[in-house]
Design a protein around this motif. Structure first.
Motif, PDB file in Angstrom:
ATOM      1  N   GLY A  13       0.726  -1.159   0.150  1.00 36.30           N
ATOM      2  CA  GLY A  13      -0.036  -0.170   0.113  1.00 36.30           C
ATOM      3  C   GLY A  13       0.792   1.378   0.108  1.00 36.30           C
ATOM      4  O   GLY A  13       0.186   2.322   0.362  1.00 36.30           O
ATOM      5  N   GLY A  14       2.114   1.161  -0.479  1.00 32.41           N
ATOM      6  CA  GLY A  14       2.903   2.114  -0.344  1.00 32.41           C
ATOM      7  C   GLY A  14       2.849   3.457  -1.176  1.00 32.41           C
ATOM      8  O   GLY A  14       2.697   4.558  -1.013  1.00 32.41           O
ATOM      9  N   LEU A  15       2.332   2.750  -2.654  1.00 33.23           N
ATOM     10  CA  LEU A  15       2.028   3.966  -3.487  1.00 33.23           C
ATOM     11  C   LEU A  15       0.924   5.134  -3.163  1.00 33.23           C
ATOM     12  O   LEU A  15       0.846   6.221  -3.274  1.00 33.23           O
ATOM     13  N   ASP A  16      -0.403   4.351  -2.423  1.00 34.36           N
ATOM     14  CA  ASP A  16      -1.339   5.068  -2.052  1.00 34.36           C
ATOM     15  C   ASP A  16      -0.829   6.036  -0.899  1.00 34.36           C
ATOM     16  O   ASP A  16      -1.190   7.466  -0.880  1.00 34.36           O
ATOM     17  N   VAL A  17      -0.106   5.725  -0.187  1.00 38.24           N
ATOM     18  CA  VAL A  17       0.478   6.606   1.240  1.00 38.24           C
ATOM     19  C   VAL A  17       1.302   7.658   0.478  1.00 38.24           C
ATOM     20  O   VAL A  17       1.101   8.710   0.704  1.00 38.24           O
ATOM     21  N   ILE A  18       2.199   7.354  -0.333  1.00 42.51           N
ATOM     22  CA  ILE A  18       3.073   8.400  -1.018  1.00 42.51           C
ATOM     23  C   ILE A  18       2.300   9.247  -1.588  1.00 42.51           C
ATOM     24  O   ILE A  18       2.448  10.641  -1.594  1.00 42.51           O
ATOM     25  N   LEU A  19       1.350   9.047  -2.467  1.00 42.18           N
ATOM     26  CA  LEU A  19       0.593  10.022  -3.308  1.00 42.18           C
ATOM     27  C   LEU A  19      -0.513  10.732  -2.640  1.00 42.18           C
ATOM     28  O   LEU A  19      -0.493  12.135  -2.715  1.00 42.18           O
TER      29      LEU A  19
END
Length: 468
Positions: A291-297
């Motif tokens: 779920g890292g991409l959602d957190v970064i964005l």
């Protein structure tokens, strides 16, 4: 290679004193004359204390030598107060000038004395704090001063600290970070002493103390560097792999990212550290699966005004986009549009522009559909504007050339937008200004824009050598 000429501190001081004694110069005049004299001979004075010493000795040396009398475990309160005062003075002097740090170690073995004081006062946290504060200032930029024994000692200190000793934890992490920067052997010693596990555990122990988490990130990043010119091959990749695989560093840092998502300062450090761990394709995919991409964005969207955080988030997006599947996920999640929004909002910031252009370069590489998505957002004028605003910044110009090349190489219809905005002229100017940095990139961009470019045919098969 040009050999650097150097002198000792004693030689410099002798010339200054000679100017005073033999030529009746005032101290400041004598000092200035000595500096000019040596510089005119091409001698480097970078590590020379450029002050007039008192009684033939500089104060920093005198203070360092005075520490010897405090090497005891049974100091009374008066002696402790005197030691604290001396340490404070030394810390200020070490922080002010690298030359003072260097000469204090070379002439008076400051690192040896301070380490011995740390060991002697390991049970007195108040004195230990002062000793480590001074040692931290001393080893900044001088990793050679930290021995294998010192690394093991400081790791043993931090391993047993409880969560109330934040200052001690911060100082230990700083010393360890300074010891690992530009020193491959110290990094190897650190890893052998189980330093990765200890630092990660310390970050978890002090998870509510952002400064400790930040310093722990700095230590981990130092292990991912290959910056010691004295070794032919470093172990940066091996250390990074150890952090991610054996110590579950990515999962543990990602827990911090979610927990501190509302804190821009610590989130910035975590994103920067995470980007250094993306050295394998599977690591990139693993972060997205967590779920890292959602957190970064989400962090970019929430903290769009915080330039440092935004830049490090984009650096992380660029790093994980080295995996083709992740690259597709980034674009599908709206990452490309967000990058273009950031480029427009922070066009005046060269570092953010460079990061955005680098990310666009990666997202558009060998993927025509991504090029269409990016160009549909009126990206060409923003990229050209960035090149105009930062014509002196080689990094921006290089990444812009690479991004333009990728955006038009397989989708020639997009070249019109760049040419209409004058990108080709800017590329030519950038090539002349930064020829050593972007000779190939500028020519590749001009070639794929299908405008005039002079390409050198280095070999024509005529049975003669290559010409340059």
């Amino acid at each position: 290679m040009c050999e650097v000429k150097a002198i000792t501190q004693a030689t410099f001081d002798a010339v200054v004193q000679e100017n005073i004694d033999d030529f009746d110069m005032e101290p400041n005049e004598a000092l200035e004359d000595a500096i000019n004299q040596f510089l005119s001979q091409g001698i480097s004075l970078g590590m020379i204390i450029k002050e007039v010493g008192m009684n033939a000795e500089h104060e920093v040396i005198t203070l360092t030598k005075s520490l010897e009398k405090y090497k005891s475990t049974d100091l009374d309160s008066t002696e402790k107060d005197a030691l604290k005062k001396t340490l404070l003075s030394l810390t200020e002097k070490f922080q002010s000038d690298l030359a003072k740090r260097y000469q204090a170690s070379k002439i008076a073995d400051a690192h040896v004395v301070l380490f011995e004081l740390c060991k002697l006062n390991a049970d007195d946290l108040d004195l230990l704090n002062d000793c480590m504060q001074t040692l931290s200032a001393l080893v900044n930029g001088q990793p050679d001063l930290v021995s294998k024994e010192a690394t093991a000692f400081f790791l043993s200190i931090i391993k047993v600290l409880d969560s109330s000793n934040e200052e001690i934890a911060l100082l230990v992490l700083k010393i360890l970070k300074f010891s690992c920067l530009k020193h491959e052997q110290n990094r190897v010693n650190f890893v052998k002493e189980d330093g990765i596990a200890i630092v990660l555990s310390t970050a978890e122990k002090f998870k509510d103390r952002p400064q400790v988490v930040k310093e722990a990130c700095g230590v981990l990043r130092s292990l991912t560097l290959d910056d010691d010119v004295r070794v032919q091959f470093g172990k940066a990749h091996d250390h990074t792999k150890l952090i991610v695989t054996e110590h579950k560093g990515m999962e543990r840092l990602f827990d911090f990212m979610r927990e501190h998502a509302s804190d821009p300062a610590i989130s910035s450090e975590l994103c920067l550290t995470m980007s250094k761990l993306m050295v394998r394709s599977e690591f990139c995919q693993q972060l997205v699966d967590m779920g890292g991409l959602d957190v970064i964005l989400g962090m970019i969207d929430k903290h769009l005004e915080r330039q440092n955080l935004v830049r490090h988030c984009i650096t992380l997006i660029k790093s994980i986009s080295g995996n083709d599947d992740v690259k597709v996920a980034v674009v599908k999640s709206g990452g490309a549009e967000l990058l273009i929004q950031v480029l427009g909002k922070h066009n005046s910031n060269a570092q953010i522009c460079e990061s955005c252009l680098a990310a666009i370069t990666t997202l558009s590489l060998r993927n025509p559909s991504h090029c269409d998505v990016i160009m549909a957002k009126n990206t060409a004028p923003l990229m050209v504007q960035a090149m105009k605003l930062h014509s002196e910044h080689a990094g921006v110009q290089k990444q812009a050339c690479m991004a333009i090349r990728n955006l038009v190489a397989r989708t020639r219809q997009h070249s019109t937008a760049f040419i209409e905005n004058g990108a080709d002229e800017l590329i030519r100017k950038a090539r002349l200004l930064h020829k050593e940095v972007l000779e190939d990139e500028s020519k590749a961009a001009l070639r794929d824009l299908e405008v005039h470019v002079e390409l050198k045919e280095r070999w024509k098969g005529e049975n003669v050598g290559i010409t340059y």
